[in-house]
Design a protein around this motif. Structure first.
Motif, PDB file in Angstrom:
ATOM      1  N   VAL A  82       0.864  -1.105   0.179  1.00 33.67           N
ATOM      2  CA  VAL A  82      -0.032   0.069  -0.051  1.00 33.67           C
ATOM      3  C   VAL A  82       0.937   1.254  -0.060  1.00 33.67           C
ATOM      4  O   VAL A  82       0.432   2.287  -0.660  1.00 33.67           O
ATOM      5  CB  VAL A  82      -0.864   0.000   1.195  1.00 33.67           C
ATOM      6  CG1 VAL A  82      -1.486   1.308   1.550  1.00 33.67           C
ATOM      7  CG2 VAL A  82      -1.937  -1.081   0.960  1.00 33.67           C
ATOM      8  N   ILE A  86       1.036   3.754  -3.139  1.00 31.99           N
ATOM      9  CA  ILE A  86       0.549   5.317  -2.759  1.00 31.99           C
ATOM     10  C   ILE A  86       1.566   5.951  -2.995  1.00 31.99           C
ATOM     11  O   ILE A  86       1.425   7.276  -3.818  1.00 31.99           O
ATOM     12  CB  ILE A  86      -0.086   5.352  -1.478  1.00 31.99           C
ATOM     13  CG1 ILE A  86      -1.183   4.882  -1.426  1.00 31.99           C
ATOM     14  CG2 ILE A  86      -0.393   7.003  -1.292  1.00 31.99           C
ATOM     15  CD1 ILE A  86      -1.983   4.775   0.092  1.00 31.99           C
ATOM     16  N   GLN A  89       2.261   6.699  -7.015  1.00 33.96           N
ATOM     17  CA  GLN A  89       1.427   7.163  -7.726  1.00 33.96           C
ATOM     18  C   GLN A  89       1.156   8.734  -7.203  1.00 33.96           C
ATOM     19  O   GLN A  89       0.989   9.358  -8.358  1.00 33.96           O
ATOM     20  CB  GLN A  89      -0.050   6.344  -7.362  1.00 33.96           C
ATOM     21  CG  GLN A  89      -0.192   5.223  -7.549  1.00 33.96           C
ATOM     22  CD  GLN A  89      -0.170   4.982  -9.402  1.00 33.96           C
ATOM     23  OE1 GLN A  89      -0.961   5.637  -9.897  1.00 33.96           O
ATOM     24  NE2 GLN A  89       1.071   4.406  -9.886  1.00 33.96           N
ATOM     25  N   TRP A  90       1.256   9.109  -6.054  1.00 33.64           N
ATOM     26  CA  TRP A  90       1.413  10.496  -5.772  1.00 33.64           C
ATOM     27  C   TRP A  90       2.546  11.180  -6.493  1.00 33.64           C
ATOM     28  O   TRP A  90       2.409  12.635  -6.735  1.00 33.64           O
ATOM     29  CB  TRP A  90       1.335  10.755  -4.321  1.00 33.64           C
ATOM     30  CG  TRP A  90      -0.120  10.455  -3.780  1.00 33.64           C
ATOM     31  CD1 TRP A  90      -1.231  10.116  -4.392  1.00 33.64           C
ATOM     32  CD2 TRP A  90      -0.676  10.508  -2.223  1.00 33.64           C
ATOM     33  NE1 TRP A  90      -2.251  10.173  -3.428  1.00 33.64           N
ATOM     34  CE2 TRP A  90      -2.008  10.319  -2.234  1.00 33.64           C
ATOM     35  CE3 TRP A  90       0.132  10.974  -1.061  1.00 33.64           C
ATOM     36  CZ2 TRP A  90      -2.561  10.166  -1.172  1.00 33.64           C
ATOM     37  CZ3 TRP A  90      -0.589  11.024   0.032  1.00 33.64           C
ATOM     38  CH2 TRP A  90      -1.959  10.917   0.085  1.00 33.64           C
ATOM     39  N   PRO A 204      -0.588  -0.972  -9.398  1.00 34.59           N
ATOM     40  CA  PRO A 204      -2.170  -0.694  -8.849  1.00 34.59           C
ATOM     41  C   PRO A 204      -3.026  -1.290  -9.823  1.00 34.59           C
ATOM     42  O   PRO A 204      -4.205  -1.569  -9.659  1.00 34.59           O
ATOM     43  CB  PRO A 204      -2.007   0.916  -8.839  1.00 34.59           C
ATOM     44  CG  PRO A 204      -0.805   1.525  -9.400  1.00 34.59           C
ATOM     45  CD  PRO A 204       0.047   0.266  -9.401  1.00 34.59           C
ATOM     46  N   VAL A 299      -6.423   6.287  -5.453  1.00 33.32           N
ATOM     47  CA  VAL A 299      -5.768   5.086  -5.312  1.00 33.32           C
ATOM     48  C   VAL A 299      -5.464   4.989  -3.811  1.00 33.32           C
ATOM     49  O   VAL A 299      -5.529   3.964  -3.131  1.00 33.32           O
ATOM     50  CB  VAL A 299      -4.416   5.023  -5.979  1.00 33.32           C
ATOM     51  CG1 VAL A 299      -3.432   5.812  -5.372  1.00 33.32           C
ATOM     52  CG2 VAL A 299      -3.834   3.630  -5.880  1.00 33.32           C
ATOM     53  N   ALA A 300      -5.287   6.065  -3.100  1.00 34.66           N
ATOM     54  CA  ALA A 300      -5.121   6.023  -1.615  1.00 34.66           C
ATOM     55  C   ALA A 300      -6.350   5.673  -1.008  1.00 34.66           C
ATOM     56  O   ALA A 300      -6.214   4.470  -0.009  1.00 34.66           O
ATOM     57  CB  ALA A 300      -4.349   7.294  -1.307  1.00 34.66           C
ATOM     58  N   THR A 323      -8.616  11.996  -1.129  1.00 34.60           N
ATOM     59  CA  THR A 323      -8.459  12.584  -2.396  1.00 34.60           C
ATOM     60  C   THR A 323      -8.359  14.189  -2.516  1.00 34.60           C
ATOM     61  O   THR A 323      -7.474  14.465  -3.655  1.00 34.60           O
ATOM     62  CB  THR A 323      -9.929  12.132  -3.282  1.00 34.60           C
ATOM     63  OG1 THR A 323     -11.222  12.574  -2.456  1.00 34.60           O
ATOM     64  CG2 THR A 323     -10.161  10.619  -3.658  1.00 34.60           C
ATOM     65  N   ALA A 326      -4.715  14.369  -2.191  1.00 37.09           N
ATOM     66  CA  ALA A 326      -4.088  14.151  -3.128  1.00 37.09           C
ATOM     67  C   ALA A 326      -4.064  15.172  -4.322  1.00 37.09           C
ATOM     68  O   ALA A 326      -3.008  15.404  -5.242  1.00 37.09           O
ATOM     69  CB  ALA A 326      -4.517  12.832  -3.751  1.00 37.09           C
TER      70      ALA A 326
END
Length: 409
Positions: A82, A86, A89-90, A204, A299-300, A323, A326
């Motif tokens: 996880v 994250i 992706q972030w 992901p 995603v988070a 979100t 993010a």
């Protein structure tokens, strides 16, 4: 496109401006030499989507929650997966938003040269407008709505890039030669190979898939639908990425021109393909960015919900807060006015390190008879999973060597 369900999110996670950058840069610099990496990545992505999808519809359980509750040391494995996803992706979100805002600005300048000048404030304003729009769409909070939004973005992206490829179609012989495995013997060659895998075999894509299937309401009676969803998604990923690489090869490689960022396509493609063909390519790049921003923002909260309850909840306070945070992270590069291209490629390389763990966990779970019954993996799926694990380990090592070269350089 309406025949694709959760797979549309896979395309959203997989094909973004980072992917466009990697494919376009590779095509302009090496022609179709890295086509073999793309083909293998898409084949293994299909295998992994099939495995995660089959596990989801048969057991009704999600991936992270299953890792936590069914594997030895599962809690720490889940936290590692996880956290790694994250973070990656972030990190890429900020670059994607910066590139998308730049794509809009450059298209405006292309047709209205009089508005050119200092780009910082216009690009920042566009980035803020885009992220506010994305967040507003997320507040709707319904899976079926998210799916429809992504269908629009991905359809526009696919059509734009495929037409662009036919405008400047490269020699078919180059495509065939690109299927022979080889790594460009130049500085940054290993980095680009690892980035290719990082952007195509994105963790992901597989990990979130069971949660999305749960949100769609798919169960044991949908095994055929999930298999169809998996192979169509993988095929579309291959076709769209191939069209980007081919467009850059046909327009730039033969001319000896290379690009460092997607925006360079505007200036280098225009003499070859004309303004409207360039606008078409940039529309695809923008759609790629928006189709990635949307699922990355999710995603988070999706992974945290998976870890805690194994349920898809898009209306909770936690979903809105994560979100929203993010969105703020995504504005980092536009606010700093930084060039995100190099960071995007490095981020994609970093993403490959969590991939072997994600594959190994599912390889174990899908072979458990008490979980899967008669639907557990057969010889062909197991061969595909083992091959994808070996491939992921090789690419992770290649990524490690590439990053060490960067540090020493």
């Amino acid at each position: 496109m309406l025949g694709i369900g959760p797979g549309i999110f896979c395309i959203g996670y997989t094909i973004g401006t980072g992917s466009v950058t990697s494919m376009a840069k590779a095509g302009s610099q090496f022609g179709m030499q890295l086509l073999w990496v793309l083909v293998l990545s898409c084949v293994f992505s299909w295998v992994l989507m099939e495995a995660y999808g089959r596990y989801a519809v048969i057991t009704g359980q999600t991936s992270i929650y299953s890792f936590k509750t069914k594997l030895k040391g599962g809690k720490w494995i889940s936290i590692l997966v996880v956290g790694g996803i994250i973070l990656a992706q972030w990190n890429s979100l900020s670059g994607i938003l910066g590139l998308s805002a730049n794509a809009i600005y450059e298209m405006v300048v292309l047709f209205f040269p009089g508005v050119s000048g200092d780009s910082y404030w216009p690009v920042l304003g566009i980035a803020i407008g885009l992220i506010v729009l994305m967040y507003a769409l997320l507040l709707v909070g319904q899976y079926s709505f998210f799916e429809k939004v992504l269908i629009v973005f991905v359809t526009v992206m696919g059509i734009s890039f495929i037409i662009s490829m036919f405008v400047v179609l490269p020699d078919p012989g180059q495509m065939l030669a690109g299927l022979v495995p080889s790594v460009p013997d130049v500085a940054g060659g290993k980095l680009l190979v690892a980035a290719f895998v990082g952007t195509t075999m994105a963790a992901p894509t597989f990990v979130v898939r069971p949660l999305l299937m749960k949100g769609k309401g798919w169960g044991p009676s949908h095994t055929a639908e999930q298999s169809k969803d998996a192979w169509i998604s993988a095929l579309l990923m291959l076709v769209i990425n191939l069209s980007i690489m081919a467009a850059a090869t046909g327009a730039l490689y033969a001319e000896g021109k290379t690009i460092e960022k997607v925006m360079d396509m505007v200036y280098t493609l225009e003499p070859v393909a004309g303004k409207f063909a360039v606008a078409l390519f940039m529309t695809g790049a923008l759609s790629a960015g928006l189709s990635s921003v949307f699922p990355i923002l999710m995603v988070a909260p999706l992974l945290v919900a998976d870890y805690k309850e194994g349920e898809l909840d898009t209306r909770s306070r936690r979903f809105k807060i994560l979100t929203g945070f993010a969105c703020l992270v995504g504005l980092t590069v536009p606010i700093l006015g930084a060039n995100p291209i190099f960071a995007q490629i490095v981020t994609q390389v970093a993403a490959v390190f969590v991939l072997p763990l994600v594959i190994a966990c599912m390889l174990y779970l899908i072979n458990q008879k008490q979980l899967m019954g008669t639907h557990r993996a057969g010889i062909w799926l197991n061969l595909g999973l083992v091959a994808s694990l070996v491939f992921a380990c090789i690419i992770s090592y290649t990524g490690y060597l590439a990053l060490m070269e960067l540090v020493r350089g």
